[in-house]
Write a protein that holds these residues in place. Structure first.
Motif, short mmCIF file in Angstrom:
data_model
loop_
_atom_site.label_atom_id
_atom_site.label_comp_id
_atom_site.label_asym_id
_atom_site.label_seq_id
_atom_site.Cartn_x
_atom_site.Cartn_y
_atom_site.Cartn_z
N ASN A 1 -17.90 -0.16 0.13
CA ASN A 1 -17.85 -1.24 1.12
C ASN A 1 -16.66 -1.18 2.06
OD1 ASN A 1 -20.10 -2.29 -0.22
ND2 ASN A 1 -18.77 -3.28 -1.71
N PHE A 2 -15.64 -0.43 1.71
CA PHE A 2 -14.43 -0.44 2.50
C PHE A 2 -14.00 0.98 2.87
CE2 PHE A 2 -14.30 -4.19 -0.17
CZ PHE A 2 -13.96 -5.18 0.73
N GLU A 3 -13.17 1.06 3.90
CA GLU A 3 -12.46 2.30 4.17
C GLU A 3 -11.18 2.21 3.34
OE1 GLU A 3 -12.76 4.69 6.86
OE2 GLU A 3 -14.59 3.92 7.77
N LEU A 4 -11.10 3.06 2.34
CA LEU A 4 -10.05 2.90 1.35
C LEU A 4 -9.08 4.08 1.38
CD1 LEU A 4 -9.50 0.80 -0.83
CD2 LEU A 4 -10.89 2.16 -2.39
N PHE A 5 -7.79 3.76 1.35
CA PHE A 5 -6.77 4.82 1.31
C PHE A 5 -5.80 4.49 0.20
CE2 PHE A 5 -8.20 4.10 5.60
CZ PHE A 5 -8.51 5.37 6.07
N GLN A 6 -5.29 5.53 -0.48
CA GLN A 6 -4.19 5.24 -1.41
C GLN A 6 -2.92 5.87 -0.88
OE1 GLN A 6 -5.55 6.32 -5.26
NE2 GLN A 6 -5.91 8.48 -4.78
N GLY A 7 -1.87 5.05 -0.84
CA GLY A 7 -0.58 5.52 -0.36
C GLY A 7 0.16 6.21 -1.50
N LEU A 8 0.74 7.40 -1.21
CA LEU A 8 1.42 8.17 -2.24
C LEU A 8 2.89 8.30 -1.90
CD1 LEU A 8 -1.19 11.08 -2.25
CD2 LEU A 8 -1.14 9.16 -3.84
N ASP A 9 3.74 8.34 -2.92
CA ASP A 9 5.16 8.59 -2.66
C ASP A 9 5.46 10.08 -2.84
OD1 ASP A 9 5.20 9.01 -5.34
OD2 ASP A 9 6.50 7.33 -5.84
N GLU A 10 6.74 10.44 -2.84
CA GLU A 10 7.10 11.87 -2.87
C GLU A 10 6.51 12.59 -4.08
OE1 GLU A 10 9.48 9.58 -2.19
OE2 GLU A 10 10.65 10.25 -0.43
N SER A 11 6.45 11.89 -5.22
CA SER A 11 5.96 12.55 -6.43
C SER A 11 4.46 12.35 -6.62
CB SER A 11 6.75 12.04 -7.64
OG SER A 11 6.72 10.62 -7.64
N GLU A 12 3.75 12.07 -5.50
CA GLU A 12 2.29 11.97 -5.53
C GLU A 12 1.79 10.80 -6.38
OE1 GLU A 12 -0.13 14.70 -4.02
OE2 GLU A 12 1.67 14.48 -2.80
N GLU A 13 2.66 9.87 -6.70
CA GLU A 13 2.24 8.68 -7.44
C GLU A 13 1.62 7.69 -6.46
OE1 GLU A 13 2.99 7.28 -10.65
OE2 GLU A 13 3.76 9.15 -11.51
N VAL A 14 0.60 6.96 -6.95
CA VAL A 14 0.00 5.94 -6.09
C VAL A 14 0.93 4.74 -6.02
CG1 VAL A 14 -1.99 4.48 -5.71
CG2 VAL A 14 -2.29 6.71 -6.76
N VAL A 15 1.41 4.40 -4.83
CA VAL A 15 2.33 3.26 -4.69
C VAL A 15 1.69 2.07 -4.00
CG1 VAL A 15 4.51 4.50 -4.81
CG2 VAL A 15 3.29 4.36 -2.64
N PRO B 1 4.59 0.22 2.62
CA PRO B 1 5.92 0.64 3.08
C PRO B 1 6.54 1.79 2.29
CG PRO B 1 5.89 -1.70 2.44
CD PRO B 1 4.53 -1.17 2.22
N GLU B 2 6.20 1.87 0.98
CA GLU B 2 6.86 2.91 0.17
C GLU B 2 6.18 4.27 0.29
OE1 GLU B 2 6.64 0.97 -3.73
OE2 GLU B 2 6.84 -0.80 -2.45
N ALA B 3 5.01 4.30 0.93
CA ALA B 3 4.25 5.54 0.96
C ALA B 3 4.84 6.53 1.96
CB ALA B 3 2.81 5.25 1.33
N VAL B 4 4.78 7.80 1.61
CA VAL B 4 5.16 8.84 2.57
C VAL B 4 3.93 9.68 2.93
CG1 VAL B 4 7.57 9.01 1.88
CG2 VAL B 4 5.85 10.37 0.69
N ASP B 5 2.89 9.54 2.14
CA ASP B 5 1.67 10.31 2.38
C ASP B 5 0.50 9.46 1.89
OD1 ASP B 5 0.09 12.37 3.13
OD2 ASP B 5 0.43 13.60 1.34
N PHE B 6 -0.70 9.85 2.26
CA PHE B 6 -1.84 9.07 1.76
C PHE B 6 -3.07 9.94 1.69
CE2 PHE B 6 -2.29 8.98 6.30
CZ PHE B 6 -3.64 8.97 6.52
N GLU B 7 -4.06 9.49 0.94
CA GLU B 7 -5.35 10.19 0.96
C GLU B 7 -6.48 9.18 0.96
OE1 GLU B 7 -5.79 11.24 -3.79
OE2 GLU B 7 -4.88 12.72 -2.41
N GLU B 8 -7.60 9.60 1.55
CA GLU B 8 -8.72 8.70 1.63
C GLU B 8 -9.48 8.73 0.31
OE1 GLU B 8 -10.99 9.20 5.16
OE2 GLU B 8 -12.25 7.46 4.73
N VAL B 9 -10.03 7.57 -0.07
CA VAL B 9 -10.79 7.46 -1.31
C VAL B 9 -12.21 7.04 -0.95
CG1 VAL B 9 -10.89 6.36 -3.56
CG2 VAL B 9 -8.69 6.69 -2.44
N GLU B 10 -13.18 7.65 -1.63
CA GLU B 10 -14.57 7.25 -1.40
C GLU B 10 -14.78 5.81 -1.83
OE1 GLU B 10 -17.46 9.03 -0.29
OE2 GLU B 10 -15.93 10.35 0.54
N SER B 11 -15.37 5.01 -0.97
CA SER B 11 -15.62 3.62 -1.36
C SER B 11 -16.90 3.16 -0.69
CB SER B 11 -14.46 2.74 -0.92
OG SER B 11 -14.81 1.40 -1.05
#
Lengths: 219, 221
Positions: free
Chosen positions: A65-79, A53-63
């Motif tokens: 076994n899973f399709e993995l994404f990290q959600g980022l907030d305005e300051s590019e922090e992983v939330v 819910p807190e993410a405004v952007d995201f990027e895919e991460v190589e994984s």
């Protein structure tokens, strides 16, 4: 057939029709392919942003076994982490997006991306009443209330969430941004034990103690 | 002109592809769980019927008899692929619902039937009118079946669209079987039976209760 020789005209006409068909379809595919890709991307994007819910952007991460994404907030922090995972349901694959909190590894939300379950029964896995049960969990040891008449579909979703929670241990290797946070937490030993774990441990100690007394008493 | 009118009306009613000719039963049974799905499937099939009708009618003198079936199928498959790609690009929600059944329009015997038995033997104008009639006939039949099943199974009409109508109130306990495969067979059977009653001019309600009249008729036959 009147004459046994195959007329070249047959081959020619059929070939021409096939070529014409291929040309038309090439054009249509050219027109629609970007739109179709965009639709698929939009679905994933909406799902990631809704489970974190807190993410405004995201990027895919190589994984692995899973399709993995990290959600980022305005300051590019992983939330938060969003994990796309699927398993076999009752009538076909169920594709689910699970959101995990970075710090606590609690499930933040579960979203069903696609499924082919029976309408009115298994298809109710998309309903908030069912999906909501996973929120805030760190394990699925506590019983999930399954949907009446749709045990297999419900358990499939349960299995996915379980896999994701168990797999979460591996994510730190795959997500460089996450490593420090989790490592810090491990150093402090700040792991919350579930009620069940505490009870189990106490029972274990008691039964051990009993064995010891019984044993020494018998001697 | 009268002949063309007949071409059109035939497909809509007296030779309705679903209720009278019983063609294309696979999509009829599989995708009529809601009125929305039925309507979309009907329109998709109509488009293919229309396109393939025109092309196969225009090519009737070019396509040799020996390869007409493969030629028709290639033409039909082309239009089906167009529908598939366009629906996935512009209507992703409903395309996902219908999924496999869109590519399967290729083997809908209604379309091959019209190309083989009608479009390839008449001029383009008649082929177009026939395609429109049968297409609309197929569409209303699917929407009608979908509507009945949706009202019984969900209490709504046109679910999944913005103009969804709540037909039955909160008090209604949805009849699940209506939207399951068994419900498709039951609904279709009842509707086809009703259709036969309506179409049969010699039938009168008395036959149902009178007994003797029906027996006599059977004996004379």
């Amino acid at each position: 057939m009147a004459n046994d020789k195959i007329q070249p005209r047959l081959i020619l006409v059929l070939t021409l029709i096939t070529i014409a068909s291929a040309i038309v379809l090439t054009f249509i595919d050219d027109l629609t392919a970007p739109l179709i890709a965009e639709q698929a991307e939009k679905r994933v994007q909406e799902a990631v942003l809704s489970v974190v819910p807190e993410a405004v952007d995201f990027e895919e991460v190589e994984s692995e076994n899973f399709e993995l994404f990290q959600g980022l907030d305005e300051s590019e922090e992983v939330v938060g982490i969003a994990v796309q995972h699927q398993t076999q349901g009752y009538t076909g694959p169920i594709d689910v997006m699970v959101g995990l909190d970075v710090d606590t590894r609690q499930v933040t939300a579960v979203e069903v991306l696609s499924h082919t379950e029976t309408p009115g029964l298994g298809a109710r896995i998309v309903e908030e009443q069912f999906r909501g049960q996973f929120e805030g969990r760190k394990s699925i040891e506590e019983e999930i209330e399954i949907i009446a008449g749709a045990t297999i579909s419900s358990e499939a979703v349960e299995e996915i969430v379980d896999d994701v929670i168990k797999g979460a241990q591996d994510f730190e290797d795959e997500m460089p941004g996450l490593e420090t946070i989790i490592a810090d937490e491990d150093d402090l030993g700040a792991r919350d034990f579930s009620e069940q774990e505490v009870v189990d441990a106490e029972q274990g100690i008691q039964s051990l103690a009993k064995i010891v007394t019984d044993y020494s008493g018998g001697e | 002109m009268a002949e063309k009118n007949r071409d059109f009306v035939k497909g809509l009613w007296e030779e309705n592809p679903v209720f009278v000719m019983l063609l294309g039963m696979c999509p009829v049974l599989a995708v009529t769980s809601t009125a929305t799905n039925g309507l979309f499937m009907g329109l998709a099939t109509s488009f293919v019927l229309f396109g393939a009708g025109i092309v196969n009618s225009l090519l009737q003198n070019i396509i040799p008899d020996e390869v007409r079936i493969p030629s028709f199928i290639v033409v039909i498959a082309t239009f089906v692929t167009i529908v598939d790609l366009v629906s996935r690009a512009y209507f992703p929600g409903i395309a996902e619902q219908l999924a496999l059944f869109i590519p399967l329009i290729i083997v809908n015997c209604l379309i091959l039937n019209r190309s083989e038995a009608f479009a390839s033997n008449v001029n383009v104008l008649r082929a177009i009118i026939d395609a429109l009639g049968r297409g609309l006939g197929f569409t209303w039949a699917l929407t009608f079946l979908g509507g009945i099943r949706e009202i019984l199974g969900f209490g709504t009409l046109f679910r999944g669209t913005e103009s969804v109508i709540q037909v039955l109130g909160e008090w209604y306990q949805p009849m699940l079987i209506a939207i399951l495969p068994a419900g498709a067979f039951i609904t279709l059977g009842i509707v086809v039976a009703l259709f036969n009653v309506i179409m049969d001019e010699s039938f009168s309600i008395k036959d149902l209760f009178g007994g003797t009249a029906a027996v006599e008729k059977e004996q004379t036959a």
